[in-house]
Design an enzyme around this catalytic site. Structure first.
Site, PDB file in Angstrom:
ATOM      1  N   ARG A  87       0.916  -1.193  -0.109  1.00  0.00           N
ATOM      2  CA  ARG A  87       0.087  -0.007  -0.108  1.00  0.00           C
ATOM      3  C   ARG A  87       0.818   1.293  -0.113  1.00  0.00           C
ATOM      4  NH1 ARG A  87      -2.466   2.928   4.928  1.00  0.00           N
ATOM      5  NH2 ARG A  87      -3.635   4.368   3.864  1.00  0.00           N
ATOM      6  N   HIS A 135      -2.630  11.087   1.092  1.00  0.00           N
ATOM      7  CA  HIS A 135      -2.220  10.846   2.348  1.00  0.00           C
ATOM      8  C   HIS A 135      -1.459  12.302   2.888  1.00  0.00           C
ATOM      9  CE1 HIS A 135      -0.715   7.259   5.276  1.00  0.00           C
ATOM     10  NE2 HIS A 135      -0.215   8.621   5.763  1.00  0.00           N
ATOM     11  N   GLU A 180      -6.880   8.619   6.782  1.00  0.00           N
ATOM     12  CA  GLU A 180      -7.017   9.036   8.211  1.00  0.00           C
ATOM     13  C   GLU A 180      -7.660  10.605   7.991  1.00  0.00           C
ATOM     14  OE1 GLU A 180      -3.633   8.428  10.380  1.00  0.00           O
ATOM     15  OE2 GLU A 180      -3.713   6.642  10.351  1.00  0.00           O
ATOM     16  N   ASN A 308      -6.989   1.715  10.360  1.00  0.00           N
ATOM     17  CA  ASN A 308      -5.662   1.676  10.918  1.00  0.00           C
ATOM     18  C   ASN A 308      -5.724   1.790  12.541  1.00  0.00           C
ATOM     19  OD1 ASN A 308      -4.958   2.075   8.690  1.00  0.00           O
ATOM     20  ND2 ASN A 308      -4.468   4.302   8.481  1.00  0.00           N
ATOM     21  N   TYR A 310      -3.695   1.527  16.295  1.00  0.00           N
ATOM     22  CA  TYR A 310      -2.525   1.761  17.142  1.00  0.00           C
ATOM     23  C   TYR A 310      -2.597   1.381  18.406  1.00  0.00           C
ATOM     24  CZ  TYR A 310      -0.053   3.095  12.669  1.00  0.00           C
ATOM     25  OH  TYR A 310       0.343   3.145  11.397  1.00  0.00           O
ATOM     26  N   GLU A 386      -3.174  -0.327   8.347  1.00  0.00           N
ATOM     27  CA  GLU A 386      -2.322   0.211   9.081  1.00  0.00           C
ATOM     28  C   GLU A 386      -2.198  -0.326  10.395  1.00  0.00           C
ATOM     29  OE1 GLU A 386      -0.741   4.269   9.552  1.00  0.00           O
ATOM     30  OE2 GLU A 386      -1.431   4.732   7.213  1.00  0.00           O
TER      31      GLU A 386
END
Ligand code: IFM
Length: 481
Positions: A87, A135, A180, A308, A310, A386
Protein backbone atom coordinates in the site's frame (compact mmCIF):
# COMPACT_ATOMS: atom_id res chain seq x y z
CA UNK A 1 -18.84 -1.17 22.89
CA UNK A 2 -18.82 -4.77 21.74
CA UNK A 3 -17.07 -7.66 23.39
CA UNK A 4 -15.82 -10.80 21.76
CA UNK A 5 -15.09 -14.32 22.88
CA UNK A 6 -11.57 -15.70 23.18
CA UNK A 7 -10.57 -18.21 20.51
CA UNK A 8 -9.71 -21.55 22.09
CA UNK A 9 -6.01 -22.29 21.53
CA UNK A 10 -5.88 -25.63 19.77
CA UNK A 11 -2.67 -25.53 17.76
CA UNK A 12 0.59 -23.67 18.03
CA UNK A 13 -0.41 -21.03 15.49
CA UNK A 14 -3.32 -18.86 14.41
CA UNK A 15 -3.88 -19.65 10.74
CA UNK A 16 -5.41 -17.00 8.48
CA UNK A 17 -7.94 -17.59 5.71
CA UNK A 18 -6.53 -18.65 2.33
CA UNK A 19 -5.75 -15.66 0.11
CA UNK A 20 -5.36 -13.28 3.08
CA UNK A 21 -3.35 -10.26 1.87
CA UNK A 22 -0.08 -9.67 3.67
CA UNK A 23 1.25 -6.21 3.04
CA UNK A 24 3.14 -3.22 4.26
CA UNK A 25 2.17 0.42 3.93
CA UNK A 26 3.97 3.69 3.28
CA UNK A 27 3.05 7.25 2.28
CA UNK A 28 4.58 9.45 -0.41
CA UNK A 29 5.85 12.37 1.67
CA UNK A 30 7.26 10.05 4.32
CA UNK A 31 9.52 8.07 1.98
CA UNK A 32 9.88 9.51 -1.52
CA UNK A 33 12.16 12.53 -1.12
CA UNK A 34 12.93 14.14 -4.51
CA UNK A 35 10.74 16.97 -3.32
CA UNK A 36 11.69 19.30 -6.15
CA UNK A 37 12.17 16.71 -8.88
CA UNK A 38 9.98 15.32 -11.62
CA UNK A 39 7.89 18.46 -11.88
CA UNK A 40 6.58 18.23 -8.31
CA UNK A 41 5.47 21.45 -6.63
CA UNK A 42 5.32 22.03 -2.85
CA UNK A 43 2.69 20.45 -0.65
CA UNK A 44 1.54 21.72 2.72
CA UNK A 45 4.02 19.35 4.35
CA UNK A 46 6.94 20.96 2.48
CA UNK A 47 5.85 24.34 3.77
CA UNK A 48 5.17 23.09 7.28
CA UNK A 49 8.37 21.10 7.68
CA UNK A 50 10.42 24.03 6.41
CA UNK A 51 8.84 26.33 8.99
CA UNK A 52 11.19 26.57 11.99
CA UNK A 53 9.83 24.98 15.14
CA UNK A 54 7.21 22.81 13.49
CA UNK A 55 9.07 19.50 13.16
CA UNK A 56 11.46 18.00 15.72
CA UNK A 57 15.06 18.64 14.77
CA UNK A 58 13.99 20.70 11.75
CA UNK A 59 13.60 17.49 9.73
CA UNK A 60 11.91 17.68 6.33
CA UNK A 61 10.83 15.21 3.65
CA UNK A 62 13.22 16.68 1.06
CA UNK A 63 15.21 13.44 0.85
CA UNK A 64 13.42 11.06 3.24
CA UNK A 65 14.20 7.46 2.18
CA UNK A 66 15.03 8.56 -1.36
CA UNK A 67 12.46 5.99 -2.45
CA UNK A 68 11.79 8.04 -5.60
CA UNK A 69 15.19 6.94 -6.87
CA UNK A 70 15.41 3.60 -5.05
CA UNK A 71 11.96 2.15 -5.56
CA UNK A 72 13.32 -0.85 -7.45
CA UNK A 73 15.56 -1.77 -4.51
CA UNK A 74 12.60 -1.34 -2.16
CA UNK A 75 10.33 -3.54 -4.24
CA UNK A 76 13.05 -6.19 -4.26
CA UNK A 77 13.06 -6.05 -0.45
CA UNK A 78 9.28 -6.51 -0.41
CA UNK A 79 9.64 -9.53 -2.64
CA UNK A 80 12.32 -10.95 -0.35
CA UNK A 81 9.87 -10.67 2.55
CA UNK A 82 7.17 -12.39 0.53
CA UNK A 83 4.70 -9.49 0.69
CA UNK A 84 1.62 -10.18 -1.39
CA UNK A 85 0.47 -6.55 -1.38
CA UNK A 86 1.96 -3.08 -0.97
CA UNK A 87 0.00 0.00 0.00
CA UNK A 88 1.55 3.29 -1.11
CA UNK A 89 0.20 6.78 -1.66
CA UNK A 90 0.34 9.03 -4.68
CA UNK A 91 1.67 12.55 -4.17
CA UNK A 92 -0.99 14.90 -5.59
CA UNK A 93 1.55 17.68 -6.34
CA UNK A 94 3.44 15.28 -8.61
CA UNK A 95 0.31 14.56 -10.67
CA UNK A 96 -1.21 18.03 -11.15
CA UNK A 97 1.47 20.46 -9.98
CA UNK A 98 -0.32 23.58 -11.22
CA UNK A 99 -3.66 22.90 -9.48
CA UNK A 100 -5.60 25.88 -8.11
CA UNK A 101 -8.85 25.99 -6.18
CA UNK A 102 -10.73 26.58 -9.43
CA UNK A 103 -8.92 24.32 -11.90
CA UNK A 104 -7.02 21.05 -11.73
CA UNK A 105 -4.46 22.22 -14.28
CA UNK A 106 -2.47 20.02 -16.65
CA UNK A 107 -1.43 16.47 -15.78
CA UNK A 108 2.32 16.06 -15.28
CA UNK A 109 3.43 13.04 -17.34
CA UNK A 110 6.61 12.59 -15.30
CA UNK A 111 4.61 12.25 -12.11
CA UNK A 112 2.23 9.72 -13.62
CA UNK A 113 5.17 7.79 -15.07
CA UNK A 114 6.80 7.36 -11.68
CA UNK A 115 3.75 5.65 -10.20
CA UNK A 116 3.09 3.68 -13.36
CA UNK A 117 6.65 2.33 -13.21
CA UNK A 118 6.25 1.52 -9.51
CA UNK A 119 3.04 -0.40 -10.22
CA UNK A 120 4.74 -2.34 -13.02
CA UNK A 121 7.69 -3.16 -10.79
CA UNK A 122 5.35 -4.47 -8.08
CA UNK A 123 3.37 -6.58 -10.50
CA UNK A 124 6.56 -7.99 -11.99
CA UNK A 125 7.40 -9.24 -8.48
CA UNK A 126 3.93 -10.68 -7.87
CA UNK A 127 2.95 -7.93 -5.42
CA UNK A 128 -0.55 -6.43 -5.66
CA UNK A 129 -0.59 -2.63 -5.43
CA UNK A 130 -3.13 -0.85 -3.21
CA UNK A 131 -3.09 2.87 -3.94
CA UNK A 132 -4.01 5.61 -1.50
CA UNK A 133 -4.86 8.83 -3.34
CA UNK A 134 -4.48 11.28 -0.49
CA UNK A 135 -2.14 10.78 2.45
CA UNK A 136 -1.92 14.38 3.69
CA UNK A 137 0.32 16.09 1.10
CA UNK A 138 -2.16 18.67 -0.18
CA UNK A 139 -0.77 20.95 -2.91
CA UNK A 140 0.22 24.18 -1.16
CA UNK A 141 -1.61 26.22 -3.79
CA UNK A 142 -4.90 24.73 -2.62
CA UNK A 143 -4.15 25.57 0.99
CA UNK A 144 -3.35 29.14 -0.06
CA UNK A 145 -6.96 29.44 -1.20
CA UNK A 146 -8.52 27.86 1.88
CA UNK A 147 -7.39 24.24 1.90
CA UNK A 148 -9.78 21.64 3.28
CA UNK A 149 -11.94 24.36 4.81
CA UNK A 150 -12.90 25.28 1.23
CA UNK A 151 -15.31 23.10 -0.73
CA UNK A 152 -13.34 23.55 -3.95
CA UNK A 153 -10.52 21.41 -2.52
CA UNK A 154 -12.94 18.47 -2.38
CA UNK A 155 -14.03 19.12 -5.95
CA UNK A 156 -10.45 19.23 -7.23
CA UNK A 157 -9.67 16.06 -5.25
CA UNK A 158 -12.42 14.23 -7.13
CA UNK A 159 -10.89 15.35 -10.44
CA UNK A 160 -7.40 14.35 -9.33
CA UNK A 161 -8.73 10.90 -8.37
CA UNK A 162 -10.07 10.46 -11.90
CA UNK A 163 -6.64 11.23 -13.38
CA UNK A 164 -4.93 8.62 -11.20
CA UNK A 165 -7.63 6.00 -11.77
CA UNK A 166 -7.45 6.53 -15.53
CA UNK A 167 -3.66 6.15 -15.47
CA UNK A 168 -3.32 3.18 -13.10
CA UNK A 169 -6.74 1.56 -12.87
CA UNK A 170 -5.93 -1.12 -15.44
CA UNK A 171 -3.34 -2.52 -13.01
CA UNK A 172 -4.56 -1.43 -9.55
CA UNK A 173 -7.32 -3.52 -7.99
CA UNK A 174 -7.87 -1.28 -4.95
CA UNK A 175 -7.96 2.49 -4.58
CA UNK A 176 -8.16 4.03 -1.10
CA UNK A 177 -9.49 7.57 -1.42
CA UNK A 178 -8.18 9.14 1.80
CA UNK A 179 -5.92 8.14 4.64
CA UNK A 180 -7.11 9.09 8.13
CA UNK A 181 -9.19 12.21 7.44
CA UNK A 182 -9.36 12.66 11.25
CA UNK A 183 -5.70 13.69 11.18
CA UNK A 184 -6.07 15.96 8.13
CA UNK A 185 -9.00 17.80 9.70
CA UNK A 186 -8.27 18.01 13.40
CA UNK A 187 -4.47 17.86 13.59
CA UNK A 188 -4.15 20.11 10.55
CA UNK A 189 -6.83 22.70 11.33
CA UNK A 190 -7.72 22.47 15.07
CA UNK A 191 -4.58 21.62 17.07
CA UNK A 192 -2.18 22.68 14.32
CA UNK A 193 0.38 19.97 15.07
CA UNK A 194 0.20 18.82 11.46
CA UNK A 195 0.29 20.82 8.24
CA UNK A 196 -1.08 23.35 7.52
CA UNK A 197 -0.80 24.17 11.23
CA UNK A 198 -4.03 26.10 11.64
CA UNK A 199 -5.87 26.35 14.96
CA UNK A 200 -9.40 27.20 13.87
CA UNK A 201 -12.10 24.86 15.16
CA UNK A 202 -14.74 25.97 12.66
CA UNK A 203 -12.32 25.37 9.79
CA UNK A 204 -11.54 21.91 11.19
CA UNK A 205 -15.21 20.91 11.13
CA UNK A 206 -15.60 22.29 7.61
CA UNK A 207 -12.54 20.23 6.73
CA UNK A 208 -14.21 17.11 8.16
CA UNK A 209 -17.13 17.58 5.80
CA UNK A 210 -15.05 18.51 2.78
CA UNK A 211 -12.81 15.47 3.33
CA UNK A 212 -15.91 13.25 3.49
CA UNK A 213 -17.15 14.94 0.33
CA UNK A 214 -13.76 14.48 -1.36
CA UNK A 215 -14.00 10.78 -0.55
CA UNK A 216 -17.44 10.58 -2.17
CA UNK A 217 -16.40 12.53 -5.27
CA UNK A 218 -13.21 10.51 -5.62
CA UNK A 219 -15.10 7.23 -5.21
CA UNK A 220 -17.51 8.21 -8.00
CA UNK A 221 -14.63 9.23 -10.27
CA UNK A 222 -12.79 5.94 -9.67
CA UNK A 223 -15.95 3.93 -10.42
CA UNK A 224 -16.27 5.67 -13.77
CA UNK A 225 -12.62 5.64 -14.75
CA UNK A 226 -11.81 2.13 -13.52
CA UNK A 227 -14.98 0.10 -12.95
CA UNK A 228 -13.07 -3.07 -12.08
CA UNK A 229 -11.11 -1.51 -9.20
CA UNK A 230 -12.42 -1.69 -5.66
CA UNK A 231 -12.92 1.54 -3.72
CA UNK A 232 -12.18 2.01 -0.02
CA UNK A 233 -11.36 4.71 2.52
CA UNK A 234 -8.97 4.33 5.44
CA UNK A 235 -10.08 5.63 8.84
CA UNK A 236 -8.08 5.73 12.05
CA UNK A 237 -10.94 4.60 14.22
CA UNK A 238 -10.53 4.84 17.97
CA UNK A 239 -11.42 2.22 20.54
CA UNK A 240 -12.79 4.72 23.03
CA UNK A 241 -13.28 3.63 26.61
CA UNK A 242 -14.48 5.70 29.57
CA UNK A 243 -12.02 5.37 32.44
CA UNK A 244 -14.68 4.79 35.07
CA UNK A 245 -18.34 3.97 35.22
CA UNK A 246 -19.49 7.54 35.86
CA UNK A 247 -22.05 9.20 33.62
CA UNK A 248 -19.64 12.08 33.06
CA UNK A 249 -16.94 9.71 31.77
CA UNK A 250 -19.47 7.95 29.56
CA UNK A 251 -20.53 11.28 28.08
CA UNK A 252 -16.90 12.22 27.45
CA UNK A 253 -16.46 8.89 25.64
CA UNK A 254 -19.58 9.52 23.56
CA UNK A 255 -18.23 12.87 22.39
CA UNK A 256 -14.77 11.56 21.53
CA UNK A 257 -16.36 8.61 19.71
CA UNK A 258 -18.54 11.07 17.81
CA UNK A 259 -15.66 13.28 16.69
CA UNK A 260 -13.26 10.49 15.84
CA UNK A 261 -15.44 7.63 14.62
CA UNK A 262 -19.06 8.50 13.91
CA UNK A 263 -18.54 11.83 12.11
CA UNK A 264 -16.87 9.74 9.38
CA UNK A 265 -18.59 6.35 9.70
CA UNK A 266 -22.15 7.69 9.81
CA UNK A 267 -22.15 9.75 6.60
CA UNK A 268 -20.03 7.19 4.74
CA UNK A 269 -21.86 4.04 5.83
CA UNK A 270 -25.31 5.37 6.67
CA UNK A 271 -25.80 8.65 4.78
CA UNK A 272 -26.24 11.08 7.69
CA UNK A 273 -24.19 13.03 10.21
CA UNK A 274 -24.61 12.08 13.88
CA UNK A 275 -27.11 14.46 15.47
CA UNK A 276 -25.25 14.54 18.79
CA UNK A 277 -22.01 15.71 17.12
CA UNK A 278 -23.84 18.49 15.28
CA UNK A 279 -25.47 19.54 18.57
CA UNK A 280 -22.25 19.33 20.61
CA UNK A 281 -20.44 21.59 18.13
CA UNK A 282 -23.29 24.04 17.47
CA UNK A 283 -21.40 26.86 19.20
CA UNK A 284 -18.49 26.38 16.77
CA UNK A 285 -20.36 26.05 13.48
CA UNK A 286 -23.87 25.62 12.11
CA UNK A 287 -22.56 23.05 9.59
CA UNK A 288 -24.19 25.06 6.78
CA UNK A 289 -21.33 23.96 4.52
CA UNK A 290 -23.24 20.67 4.14
CA UNK A 291 -25.23 21.15 0.93
CA UNK A 292 -28.29 19.22 -0.22
CA UNK A 293 -27.19 15.98 -1.84
CA UNK A 294 -23.72 15.90 -0.23
CA UNK A 295 -24.42 12.96 2.04
CA UNK A 296 -25.74 10.98 -0.93
CA UNK A 297 -22.38 11.48 -2.65
CA UNK A 298 -20.50 10.58 0.53
CA UNK A 299 -22.53 7.43 1.21
CA UNK A 300 -22.19 5.80 -2.21
CA UNK A 301 -21.48 2.08 -1.68
CA UNK A 302 -17.96 1.12 -0.61
CA UNK A 303 -16.18 -2.11 -1.50
CA UNK A 304 -14.00 -2.15 1.60
CA UNK A 305 -13.15 -0.15 4.67
CA UNK A 306 -9.55 0.30 5.77
CA UNK A 307 -8.97 0.54 9.51
CA UNK A 308 -5.76 1.82 11.08
CA UNK A 309 -5.25 0.87 14.69
CA UNK A 310 -2.33 1.56 17.02
CA UNK A 311 -3.47 2.27 20.57
CA UNK A 312 -6.57 2.53 22.80
CA UNK A 313 -8.24 5.85 23.69
CA UNK A 314 -9.20 6.14 27.35
CA UNK A 315 -11.14 9.22 28.39
CA UNK A 316 -12.16 10.84 31.62
CA UNK A 317 -14.32 13.81 32.49
CA UNK A 318 -12.04 16.64 33.64
CA UNK A 319 -12.81 19.09 36.40
CA UNK A 320 -10.63 22.14 36.79
CA UNK A 321 -9.43 21.13 40.25
CA UNK A 322 -6.20 19.69 38.90
CA UNK A 323 -4.02 19.97 35.80
CA UNK A 324 -5.33 18.24 32.73
CA UNK A 325 -3.77 14.93 31.74
CA UNK A 326 -3.05 14.40 28.06
CA UNK A 327 -1.86 10.84 27.70
CA UNK A 328 -2.84 10.85 24.04
CA UNK A 329 0.02 13.25 23.39
CA UNK A 330 -2.17 15.94 21.86
CA UNK A 331 -1.02 18.93 23.87
CA UNK A 332 -1.82 20.40 27.26
CA UNK A 333 -4.85 22.16 28.68
CA UNK A 334 -3.69 25.57 27.48
CA UNK A 335 -2.69 24.50 23.98
CA UNK A 336 -5.02 24.08 21.03
CA UNK A 337 -6.36 20.53 20.90
CA UNK A 338 -7.97 18.41 18.20
CA UNK A 339 -10.92 17.74 20.53
CA UNK A 340 -13.53 20.36 19.67
CA UNK A 341 -16.23 21.01 22.28
CA UNK A 342 -14.35 18.73 24.67
CA UNK A 343 -12.80 21.23 27.09
CA UNK A 344 -13.95 19.03 29.97
CA UNK A 345 -12.40 15.84 28.58
CA UNK A 346 -8.95 14.52 29.48
CA UNK A 347 -6.93 11.51 28.44
CA UNK A 348 -5.60 10.02 31.69
CA UNK A 349 -2.06 8.83 32.06
CA UNK A 350 -1.80 5.14 31.27
CA UNK A 351 0.50 2.74 33.04
CA UNK A 352 1.84 -0.39 31.36
CA UNK A 353 3.71 -0.95 28.13
CA UNK A 354 4.05 1.84 25.60
CA UNK A 355 5.77 2.29 22.28
CA UNK A 356 8.34 4.99 21.55
CA UNK A 357 5.45 7.31 20.63
CA UNK A 358 4.23 7.02 24.22
CA UNK A 359 1.18 5.15 22.93
CA UNK A 360 -0.23 2.42 25.21
CA UNK A 361 -0.23 -1.09 23.83
CA UNK A 362 -3.53 -2.93 23.94
CA UNK A 363 -4.35 -5.30 21.07
CA UNK A 364 -7.92 -5.78 22.33
CA UNK A 365 -8.79 -2.50 20.60
CA UNK A 366 -7.97 -4.06 17.24
CA UNK A 367 -10.48 -6.87 17.78
CA UNK A 368 -13.13 -4.57 19.22
CA UNK A 369 -12.96 -2.09 16.32
CA UNK A 370 -13.07 -4.74 13.62
CA UNK A 371 -16.01 -6.47 15.26
CA UNK A 372 -17.81 -3.17 15.87
CA UNK A 373 -17.67 -2.20 12.20
CA UNK A 374 -18.53 -5.72 11.06
CA UNK A 375 -21.69 -5.56 13.16
CA UNK A 376 -22.49 -2.03 12.07
CA UNK A 377 -22.18 -2.79 8.36
CA UNK A 378 -22.61 -6.52 7.80
CA UNK A 379 -20.88 -7.83 4.70
CA UNK A 380 -18.51 -4.89 4.25
CA UNK A 381 -15.00 -6.15 3.55
CA UNK A 382 -12.51 -4.89 6.12
CA UNK A 383 -8.77 -4.45 5.86
CA UNK A 384 -6.23 -3.43 8.46
CA UNK A 385 -4.49 -0.82 6.36
CA UNK A 386 -2.00 0.18 9.10
CA UNK A 387 -0.74 -1.26 12.34
CA UNK A 388 2.72 -1.15 13.82
CA UNK A 389 4.94 0.41 16.42
CA UNK A 390 7.83 2.84 16.81
CA UNK A 391 10.76 1.69 18.91
CA UNK A 392 14.18 3.26 19.47
CA UNK A 393 15.91 0.61 17.38
CA UNK A 394 19.66 0.29 17.46
CA UNK A 395 21.85 -1.52 15.04
CA UNK A 396 24.06 -4.03 16.85
CA UNK A 397 27.74 -4.49 16.13
CA UNK A 398 26.76 -7.63 14.22
CA UNK A 399 24.64 -5.45 11.92
CA UNK A 400 21.43 -6.85 13.35
CA UNK A 401 18.45 -4.87 14.62
CA UNK A 402 16.94 -7.01 17.38
CA UNK A 403 13.56 -5.27 17.69
CA UNK A 404 11.87 -7.72 20.02
CA UNK A 405 9.33 -5.17 21.23
CA UNK A 406 8.04 -4.68 17.68
CA UNK A 407 7.85 -8.44 17.10
CA UNK A 408 5.69 -8.89 20.19
CA UNK A 409 3.56 -5.89 19.21
CA UNK A 410 2.95 -7.33 15.75
CA UNK A 411 2.37 -10.85 17.02
CA UNK A 412 -0.26 -9.81 19.56
CA UNK A 413 -2.03 -7.45 17.17
CA UNK A 414 -2.10 -10.09 14.44
CA UNK A 415 -3.59 -12.47 16.97
CA UNK A 416 -6.21 -9.81 17.69
CA UNK A 417 -7.02 -9.59 13.97
CA UNK A 418 -7.38 -13.36 13.88
CA UNK A 419 -9.70 -13.20 16.86
CA UNK A 420 -11.89 -10.66 15.04
CA UNK A 421 -12.05 -12.96 12.02
CA UNK A 422 -13.12 -15.84 14.27
CA UNK A 423 -15.81 -13.56 15.70
CA UNK A 424 -17.16 -13.03 12.18
CA UNK A 425 -15.39 -9.86 10.95
CA UNK A 426 -14.63 -10.24 7.21
CA UNK A 427 -11.01 -9.05 7.36
CA UNK A 428 -9.16 -9.77 4.12
CA UNK A 429 -5.75 -8.19 4.63
CA UNK A 430 -3.20 -6.64 6.96
CA UNK A 431 -0.60 -3.97 6.16
CA UNK A 432 2.17 -3.41 8.64
CA UNK A 433 3.15 0.22 9.21
CA UNK A 434 5.68 0.59 7.93
CA UNK A 435 7.96 -1.07 5.43
CA UNK A 436 10.77 1.43 6.00
CA UNK A 437 11.77 3.78 8.79
CA UNK A 438 10.55 7.14 7.54
CA UNK A 439 9.61 10.77 8.16
CA UNK A 440 7.18 10.52 11.09
CA UNK A 441 5.50 13.90 10.46
CA UNK A 442 5.99 16.39 13.31
CA UNK A 443 8.34 13.88 14.99
CA UNK A 444 10.73 13.81 12.05
CA UNK A 445 13.13 10.89 11.63
CA UNK A 446 13.56 10.24 15.36
CA UNK A 447 10.67 7.78 15.51
CA UNK A 448 11.29 4.53 13.68
CA UNK A 449 8.24 2.51 12.56
CA UNK A 450 9.90 0.39 9.87
CA UNK A 451 10.43 -3.34 9.80
CA UNK A 452 13.37 -2.30 7.63
CA UNK A 453 15.99 -0.03 9.18
CA UNK A 454 17.12 2.95 7.13
CA UNK A 455 20.47 4.63 7.72
CA UNK A 456 19.64 8.18 6.73
CA UNK A 457 23.28 9.07 6.04
CA UNK A 458 23.88 6.27 3.58
CA UNK A 459 20.33 5.19 2.67
CA UNK A 460 21.38 1.61 3.41
CA UNK A 461 18.40 -0.61 4.20
CA UNK A 462 18.73 -3.44 6.77
CA UNK A 463 16.02 -5.95 7.57
CA UNK A 464 15.18 -5.83 11.27
CA UNK A 465 14.36 -9.03 13.16
CA UNK A 466 10.68 -8.03 12.88
CA UNK A 467 11.01 -8.22 9.10
CA UNK A 468 12.18 -11.83 9.38
CA UNK A 469 9.34 -12.53 11.82
CA UNK A 470 6.82 -11.02 9.38
CA UNK A 471 8.30 -13.00 6.47
CA UNK A 472 7.74 -16.21 8.47
CA UNK A 473 4.15 -15.19 9.22
CA UNK A 474 3.53 -14.59 5.52
CA UNK A 475 5.17 -17.85 4.51
CA UNK A 476 3.06 -19.87 6.91
CA UNK A 477 -0.08 -17.69 6.57
CA UNK A 478 -0.12 -18.01 10.34
CA UNK A 479 0.98 -16.27 13.53
CA UNK A 480 2.76 -18.18 16.29
CA UNK A 481 0.78 -18.36 19.53
O1 IFM B 1 3.13 7.58 10.13
C1 IFM B 1 1.77 7.59 10.35
C2 IFM B 1 1.01 7.42 9.06
O2 IFM B 1 1.36 8.37 8.10
C3 IFM B 1 -0.47 7.53 9.30
N1 IFM B 1 -0.89 6.66 10.35
C4 IFM B 1 -0.14 6.65 11.58
C5 IFM B 1 1.34 6.49 11.28
C6 IFM B 1 2.15 6.50 12.59
O3 IFM B 1 1.96 7.68 13.28
Amino acid sequence: MTTTTQAAPSTDAWTFPPGFLWGSATAAYQIEGAAAEGGRTPSIWDTYSHTPGRVVNGDTGDVADDHYHRYREDVALMARLGLTSYRFSVSWPRITPQVTADALGPVNPEGVQFYSDLVDELLAHGITPSVTLYHWDLPQALEDEGGWADRRTAERCGEYARVVAEALGDRVPLFITLNEPWCSAYLGYASGVHAPGRTEDAAALAAVHHLNLAHGLAAAAIREASPSSKVAITLNLAWVRPEAGSEADADAARRVDGLQNRVFLDPILHGSYPADVLADTADVTDWSFIRPGDVDVISAPLDALGINYYSPTIVRHWTRERPKETADGHGDAEAATPWIACDDVEFPTQYGPKTDMGWSIDPRGMTELLVRVAREKPGLELMVTENGAAYPDVMGEDGRVADLGRIEYLRTHLAAVHQAIEAGAPVTGYYVWSLLDNFEWAWGYGKRFGIVHVDYDTQVRTLKDSAFFYADVIKGNAVPR
